[in-house]
Design an enzyme around this catalytic site. Sequence first.
Site, PDB file in Angstrom:
ATOM      1  N   ASP A 122       2.931  -5.992  27.707  1.00  0.00           N
ATOM      2  CA  ASP A 122       2.441  -5.718  29.064  1.00  0.00           C
ATOM      3  C   ASP A 122       3.540  -6.049  30.064  1.00  0.00           C
ATOM      4  O   ASP A 122       3.820  -7.221  30.291  1.00  0.00           O
ATOM      5  CB  ASP A 122       1.229  -6.594  29.393  1.00  0.00           C
ATOM      6  CG  ASP A 122       0.230  -6.657  28.243  1.00  0.00           C
ATOM      7  OD1 ASP A 122       0.495  -7.402  27.276  1.00  0.00           O
ATOM      8  OD2 ASP A 122      -0.786  -5.976  28.333  1.00  0.00           O
ATOM      9  N   ASP A 152      -7.895  -0.416  27.662  1.00  0.00           N
ATOM     10  CA  ASP A 152      -7.118  -1.647  27.826  1.00  0.00           C
ATOM     11  C   ASP A 152      -7.761  -2.522  28.903  1.00  0.00           C
ATOM     12  O   ASP A 152      -7.769  -2.179  30.072  1.00  0.00           O
ATOM     13  CB  ASP A 152      -5.698  -1.246  28.245  1.00  0.00           C
ATOM     14  CG  ASP A 152      -4.768  -2.412  28.404  1.00  0.00           C
ATOM     15  OD1 ASP A 152      -3.559  -2.174  28.589  1.00  0.00           O
ATOM     16  OD2 ASP A 152      -5.232  -3.575  28.363  1.00  0.00           O
TER      17      ASP A 152
HETATM   18  C1  DX5 Z   1      -3.630  -5.606  32.243  1.00  0.00           C
HETATM   19  C2  DX5 Z   1      -3.253  -6.095  30.885  1.00  0.00           C
HETATM   20  C3  DX5 Z   1      -4.479  -6.493  30.094  1.00  0.00           C
HETATM   21  C4  DX5 Z   1      -4.182  -6.849  28.664  1.00  0.00           C
HETATM   22  C5  DX5 Z   1      -5.477  -6.926  27.891  1.00  0.00           C
HETATM   23  O1  DX5 Z   1      -4.323  -6.535  32.906  1.00  0.00           O
HETATM   24  O2  DX5 Z   1      -2.576  -5.056  30.231  1.00  0.00           O
HETATM   25  O3  DX5 Z   1      -5.362  -5.412  30.139  1.00  0.00           O
HETATM   26  O4  DX5 Z   1      -3.385  -5.900  28.065  1.00  0.00           O
HETATM   27  O5  DX5 Z   1      -6.086  -8.093  28.262  1.00  0.00           O
HETATM   28  P1  DX5 Z   1      -7.559  -8.500  27.748  1.00  0.00           P
HETATM   29  O6  DX5 Z   1      -7.781  -7.848  26.410  1.00  0.00           O
HETATM   30  O7  DX5 Z   1      -7.503 -10.004  27.660  1.00  0.00           O
HETATM   31  O8  DX5 Z   1      -8.500  -7.997  28.798  1.00  0.00           O
END
Ligand code: DX5
Length: 216
Positions: A36, A172
């Site tokens: 990320d 996501d």
């Molecule tokens: C954007 C990030 C999150 C992460 C996933 O905020 O990209 O979406 O990948 O996080 P979780 O699975 O903890 O929501």
Amino acid sequence: MTRIEVVPSILSADVSRLGDQVREAVAAGADRIQVDIMDGHFVPNLTFGPLVVEAVRKVTDLPIEAHLMIEHPELFIEAFVKAGASLIEVQVEATTSLYRTVEAIKELGADAGVAINPATSVETLREIVPYIVLVNVMTVEPGFGGQKFIAHSPEKIRRLRAMAPDLEIEVDGGIDAQTAPLVVKAGATVLVAGSSVFGHKAGIAAGIAAIRKAVG
Ligand code: DX5
């Protein structure tokens, strides 16, 4: 029956032990790893750069997705491809020349994906769909792990699936054993999971197994 892919995102990993955490996720059957990337401008958080993609590349042969939650992504796609990312996702909201950016990703030898924020309509993707392999439907407002899944997401995924029957639809944000069946039923095929995997009380393998069990 389309195979559902589980993609741990390292945002919620213990970064002090990133190599071990990635190895655990790989051993537990992760299909890809997502890094990320956040610049503190497009989203109110600052995370990783190409160096971290290089570090993950040393630990696994799995495909690495670089999710560029950054402004002017066109300035950085070469660095992330050179670092070892095989799929680059740019935010539809972050560039005024999405077609040129998608083509530049492919000219560098990587696959091109587009991510779309919760308040952005899938209609904005209609013209770019033929040029990309994946759309990441953000099911939270990007910036942080551990956020609550946005309830209208499945309806949005259904509209995108109707527009793009052959596309990989990734989701996501807030994806866990409870929300995964909802998005898969709506047409999602790639599940990014951060906190439900790296933050699972019984460990990473249990987190991945719970999602896989939930989607059958
Ligand atoms: C954007 C990030 C999150 C992460 C996933 O905020 O990209 O979406 O990948 O996080 P979780 O699975 O903890 O929501």
